[in-house]
Design a protein around this motif. Structure first.
Motif, PDB file in Angstrom:
ATOM      1  N   GLY A 160     101.464  48.269  38.548  1.00 48.54           N
ATOM      2  CA  GLY A 160     102.196  47.152  39.303  1.00 48.54           C
ATOM      3  C   GLY A 160     103.761  48.637  39.571  1.00 48.54           C
ATOM      4  N   MET A 161     103.624  49.469  39.076  1.00 47.35           N
ATOM      5  CA  MET A 161     105.077  50.723  40.041  1.00 47.35           C
ATOM      6  C   MET A 161     104.515  51.843  40.159  1.00 47.35           C
ATOM      7  SD  MET A 161     107.113  50.404  36.303  1.00 47.35           S
ATOM      8  CE  MET A 161     108.332  51.617  36.750  1.00 47.35           C
ATOM      9  N   GLY A 162     103.360  52.349  40.197  1.00 42.61           N
ATOM     10  CA  GLY A 162     102.624  53.439  41.140  1.00 42.61           C
ATOM     11  C   GLY A 162     101.782  53.452  41.541  1.00 42.61           C
ATOM     12  N   TYR A 163     101.565  51.960  41.380  1.00 41.51           N
ATOM     13  CA  TYR A 163     100.278  51.499  42.691  1.00 41.51           C
ATOM     14  C   TYR A 163     100.284  49.796  42.211  1.00 41.51           C
ATOM     15  CZ  TYR A 163      97.017  50.563  38.451  1.00 41.51           C
ATOM     16  OH  TYR A 163      96.308  50.516  37.077  1.00 41.51           O
ATOM     17  N   SER A 164      99.538  49.326  44.036  1.00 45.28           N
ATOM     18  CA  SER A 164      99.409  48.314  43.998  1.00 45.28           C
ATOM     19  C   SER A 164      98.404  47.549  42.723  1.00 45.28           C
ATOM     20  CB  SER A 164     100.669  47.446  44.564  1.00 45.28           C
ATOM     21  OG  SER A 164      98.729  47.931  45.900  1.00 45.28           O
ATOM     22  N   ARG A 165      98.533  46.115  42.193  1.00 48.07           N
ATOM     23  CA  ARG A 165      98.151  45.802  41.255  1.00 48.07           C
ATOM     24  C   ARG A 165      97.732  43.297  41.599  1.00 48.07           C
ATOM     25  NH1 ARG A 165      97.597  45.341  34.993  1.00 48.07           N
ATOM     26  NH2 ARG A 165     100.196  44.429  35.879  1.00 48.07           N
ATOM     27  N   LEU A 166      96.283  43.533  41.564  1.00 48.37           N
ATOM     28  CA  LEU A 166      96.867  42.131  41.315  1.00 48.37           C
ATOM     29  C   LEU A 166      96.180  41.123  40.234  1.00 48.37           C
ATOM     30  CD1 LEU A 166      96.235  39.596  43.356  1.00 48.37           C
ATOM     31  CD2 LEU A 166      93.799  39.951  43.800  1.00 48.37           C
ATOM     32  N   THR A 167      96.159  40.152  39.890  1.00 53.33           N
ATOM     33  CA  THR A 167      96.025  40.513  37.803  1.00 53.33           C
ATOM     34  C   THR A 167      95.538  38.983  38.597  1.00 53.33           C
ATOM     35  OG1 THR A 167      97.588  39.313  37.768  1.00 53.33           O
ATOM     36  CG2 THR A 167      97.613  42.077  36.604  1.00 53.33           C
ATOM     37  N   ALA A 168      94.074  38.053  38.126  1.00 53.99           N
ATOM     38  CA  ALA A 168      93.946  36.441  38.075  1.00 53.99           C
ATOM     39  C   ALA A 168      92.753  36.469  36.997  1.00 53.99           C
ATOM     40  CB  ALA A 168      92.872  37.358  39.737  1.00 53.99           C
ATOM     41  N   GLY A 169      92.820  35.416  36.944  1.00 54.86           N
ATOM     42  CA  GLY A 169      91.724  34.568  35.921  1.00 54.86           C
ATOM     43  C   GLY A 169      90.911  34.210  36.216  1.00 54.86           C
ATOM     44  N   SER A 170      90.446  34.758  37.845  1.00 56.63           N
ATOM     45  CA  SER A 170      89.026  35.150  37.975  1.00 56.63           C
ATOM     46  C   SER A 170      88.723  35.798  39.165  1.00 56.63           C
ATOM     47  CB  SER A 170      88.153  34.183  37.755  1.00 56.63           C
ATOM     48  OG  SER A 170      88.210  32.589  38.726  1.00 56.63           O
ATOM     49  N   LEU A 171      87.608  36.239  39.122  1.00 56.48           N
ATOM     50  CA  LEU A 171      87.654  36.989  40.665  1.00 56.48           C
ATOM     51  C   LEU A 171      86.521  36.481  41.756  1.00 56.48           C
ATOM     52  CD1 LEU A 171      88.771  39.078  43.235  1.00 56.48           C
ATOM     53  CD2 LEU A 171      88.068  40.809  41.719  1.00 56.48           C
ATOM     54  N   SER A 172      86.953  36.250  42.744  1.00 57.81           N
ATOM     55  CA  SER A 172      85.385  36.407  43.642  1.00 57.81           C
ATOM     56  C   SER A 172      85.791  37.203  44.903  1.00 57.81           C
ATOM     57  CB  SER A 172      84.879  35.215  44.372  1.00 57.81           C
ATOM     58  OG  SER A 172      83.837  34.614  44.678  1.00 57.81           O
ATOM     59  N   LEU A 173      84.626  38.185  45.154  1.00 57.64           N
ATOM     60  CA  LEU A 173      84.685  39.630  46.439  1.00 57.64           C
ATOM     61  C   LEU A 173      83.480  38.287  47.139  1.00 57.64           C
ATOM     62  CD1 LEU A 173      86.096  42.395  44.684  1.00 57.64           C
ATOM     63  CD2 LEU A 173      86.945  40.515  45.758  1.00 57.64           C
ATOM     64  N   ALA A 174      83.724  38.447  48.358  1.00 62.69           N
ATOM     65  CA  ALA A 174      82.506  37.975  49.664  1.00 62.69           C
ATOM     66  C   ALA A 174      82.379  39.109  50.559  1.00 62.69           C
ATOM     67  CB  ALA A 174      82.445  36.438  49.141  1.00 62.69           C
ATOM     68  N   GLY A 175      82.066  40.124  50.664  1.00 60.05           N
ATOM     69  CA  GLY A 175      82.050  40.528  52.240  1.00 60.05           C
ATOM     70  C   GLY A 175      83.723  41.175  52.539  1.00 60.05           C
ATOM     71  N   LEU A 227     100.536  41.069  41.721  1.00 58.29           N
ATOM     72  CA  LEU A 227     100.979  40.216  42.245  1.00 58.29           C
ATOM     73  C   LEU A 227      99.768  39.664  41.386  1.00 58.29           C
ATOM     74  CD1 LEU A 227     101.469  37.807  44.090  1.00 58.29           C
ATOM     75  CD2 LEU A 227      99.499  38.314  45.527  1.00 58.29           C
ATOM     76  N   ALA A 228     100.120  38.444  40.573  1.00 62.63           N
ATOM     77  CA  ALA A 228      99.982  37.546  39.558  1.00 62.63           C
ATOM     78  C   ALA A 228      99.244  36.507  40.188  1.00 62.63           C
ATOM     79  CB  ALA A 228     100.656  37.058  38.704  1.00 62.63           C
ATOM     80  N   VAL A 229      98.124  35.959  40.062  1.00 60.33           N
ATOM     81  CA  VAL A 229      97.391  34.456  40.036  1.00 60.33           C
ATOM     82  C   VAL A 229      97.035  34.156  38.915  1.00 60.33           C
ATOM     83  CG1 VAL A 229      95.805  33.277  41.200  1.00 60.33           C
ATOM     84  CG2 VAL A 229      96.859  35.435  42.622  1.00 60.33           C
ATOM     85  N   ALA A 230      97.603  33.140  37.851  1.00 60.78           N
ATOM     86  CA  ALA A 230      97.147  32.611  36.988  1.00 60.78           C
ATOM     87  C   ALA A 230      95.798  31.858  36.733  1.00 60.78           C
ATOM     88  CB  ALA A 230      98.152  31.634  36.826  1.00 60.78           C
ATOM     89  N   GLY A 231      95.230  30.749  37.943  1.00 58.85           N
ATOM     90  CA  GLY A 231      94.200  30.999  38.205  1.00 58.85           C
ATOM     91  C   GLY A 231      93.363  31.721  38.833  1.00 58.85           C
ATOM     92  N   PRO A 232      91.978  31.102  40.374  1.00 57.10           N
ATOM     93  CA  PRO A 232      91.339  31.939  40.623  1.00 57.10           C
ATOM     94  C   PRO A 232      91.763  32.497  41.734  1.00 57.10           C
ATOM     95  CG  PRO A 232      90.977  29.489  40.848  1.00 57.10           C
ATOM     96  CD  PRO A 232      92.237  30.191  39.820  1.00 57.10           C
ATOM     97  N   ALA A 233      91.131  33.604  42.145  1.00 58.73           N
ATOM     98  CA  ALA A 233      91.162  34.745  43.693  1.00 58.73           C
ATOM     99  C   ALA A 233      89.832  34.582  44.001  1.00 58.73           C
ATOM    100  CB  ALA A 233      92.387  35.727  42.986  1.00 58.73           C
ATOM    101  N   ASP A 234      90.211  34.452  45.463  1.00 54.50           N
ATOM    102  CA  ASP A 234      88.427  33.984  46.030  1.00 54.50           C
ATOM    103  C   ASP A 234      89.001  34.092  46.979  1.00 54.50           C
ATOM    104  OD1 ASP A 234      87.300  33.124  43.882  1.00 54.50           O
ATOM    105  OD2 ASP A 234      88.254  30.752  44.342  1.00 54.50           O
ATOM    106  N   PHE A 235      88.334  35.639  47.461  1.00 55.44           N
ATOM    107  CA  PHE A 235      87.769  36.468  48.638  1.00 55.44           C
ATOM    108  C   PHE A 235      86.465  35.782  49.017  1.00 55.44           C
ATOM    109  CE2 PHE A 235      90.633  38.669  46.339  1.00 55.44           C
ATOM    110  CZ  PHE A 235      91.877  39.086  47.488  1.00 55.44           C
ATOM    111  N   SER A 236      87.158  35.455  50.769  1.00 53.68           N
ATOM    112  CA  SER A 236      85.729  35.435  51.266  1.00 53.68           C
ATOM    113  C   SER A 236      85.369  35.950  52.830  1.00 53.68           C
ATOM    114  CB  SER A 236      85.433  33.233  51.454  1.00 53.68           C
ATOM    115  OG  SER A 236      84.734  33.351  52.388  1.00 53.68           O
ATOM    116  N   GLY A 237      85.772  36.972  53.186  1.00 53.31           N
ATOM    117  CA  GLY A 237      86.034  38.277  53.745  1.00 53.31           C
ATOM    118  C   GLY A 237      87.180  38.228  53.816  1.00 53.31           C
ATOM    119  N   GLY A 238      87.787  38.969  55.018  1.00 52.29           N
ATOM    120  CA  GLY A 238      89.375  39.358  54.219  1.00 52.29           C
ATOM    121  C   GLY A 238      89.761  40.797  54.114  1.00 52.29           C
TER     122      GLY A 238
END
Length: 337
Positions: A131-146, A108-119
């Motif tokens: 992308g074939m053997g394992y699922s992957r996220l691509t993102a312009g930037s990444l924020s993880l919070a909890g 799953l591709a995200v051209a811009g930011p991927a922001d996680f607030s919890g979740g």
């Protein structure tokens, strides 16, 4: 129910309720001011189009397979954002992002930011090819919070120590934050293995998992009878004991026993366990308990009555097992002496 729609336009705010069904939209269009909201559960799959508004999964599975839509996707508390397409941005506030579509693993591709607030970010692993053997996220930037990491292995797949998986490939800047309770370099037990996580992997800012080793437990079984001397008609308590010598916890530990010949089943005393007993399971007893930490032990009691006319000692056995690998199986069973 499966509903098909070749083209749909969302010029203003729209709420879609699919209930227990699936709605497939071949092409979705709409301006930046439009909002599409999935409510009430079900699955809404977008396979194409140029929708540029906000797509919200409040409740249900919003699968975004559109290859070049600039939409901003949001996952609410009871929503899933799935797919193998491209989004403009992604915000997860209590829901789940899960790359892939249907049963297929994907990116799953995200051209811009991927922001996680919890979740939660769910990653499925069945091989080492991204992308074939394992699922992957691509993102312009990444924020993880909890954010929780939900890591799952495909049935039968056994990664090797040293295998690495770039689960999030980040375009620019360092990763902001970490998964819940998983700081940089942390190791953790999940899905039968010990893993290490880095937020500085790949080209310096990717989220990479590495297999450290397979988890190992060393279970042992013991059995005793109370009273030691008994006669026909007496109640006999068989104490079944399980211990774990480690080095890791034993997941879903189970006792296996049978009603001994010459006796009749009375009950099982097994607080904290889920048991299947006669008459539902012939003369066998299976009791499953919570994770057994290394160095810990637990006991359950199988109560039987010695049948009238029964002669000789009662011969009883117990076996133990868990979902965690145990290479020392010689002590996984015991018999009443």
């Amino acid at each position: 129910a499966l509903l098909l729609a070749t083209r749909r336009a969302a010029e203003a705010d729209a709420r879609v309720a699919v209930a227990n069904g699936t709605l497939l939209v071949g092409a979705l269009s709409g301006p930046p001011a439009a909002t599409l909201e999935l409510v009430g559960g079900g699955k809404l799959e977008i396979d194409g189009g140029t929708f540029a508004g906000i797509a919200v999964a409040a409740q249900g599975n919003l699968t975004w397979d559109a290859p070049a839509a600039p939409a901003a996707a949001r996952a609410g508390r009871d929503g899933f954002i799935r797919g193998t397409g491209t989004l403009g941005s992604l915000a997860v506030t209590g829901g789940t992002a899960w790359p892939g579509s249907g049963p297929a693993i994907g990116t799953l591709a995200v051209a811009g930011p991927a922001d996680f607030s919890g979740g939660t970010l769910r990653i499925d692993i069945a091989g080492t090819v991204p992308g074939m053997g394992y699922s992957r996220l691509t993102a312009g930037s990444l924020s993880l919070a909890g954010t929780l990491l939900d890591l799952r292995l495909a049935p039968g797949y056994a990664p090797e120590p040293g295998d690495t998986f770039t689960i999030v490939q980040v375009g620019a800047g360092p990763v902001a934050g970490t998964f819940r309770d998983l700081p940089e370099g942390a190791t953790f037990a999940r899905a039968g293995y010990r893993w290490a996580v880095s937020y500085r992997g790949g080209d310096g800012n990717d989220v990479v998992l590495r297999v450290v080793r397979q988890l190992e437990a060393d279970l042992s079984a013991a059995i005793s009878a109370d009273p030691a001397a008994y006669r026909p008609g007496d109640l006999l308590a068989l104490r079944l004991t399980m211990a774990n010598a480690g080095p890791d916890a034993a997941a879903s530990p189970r006792f296996y026993a049978s009603v001994p010949p010459g006796t009749s089943f009375v009950r099982v005393d097994a607080p904290g366990h889920t048991c299947v007993t006669p008459p539902y399971f012939a003369n066998s007893i299976t009791c499953t308990g919570a994770t057994l930490e290394p160095g810990a032990s637990r006991q359950i009691t199988l109560v039987v009555r010695v049948n009238p006319g029964s002669a000789g000692p009662v011969r009883a056995t117990v076996a133990v097992a868990s979902h965690t690998s145990d290479r020392h199986t010689v002590n996984d069973g015991a018999a009443l002496a």
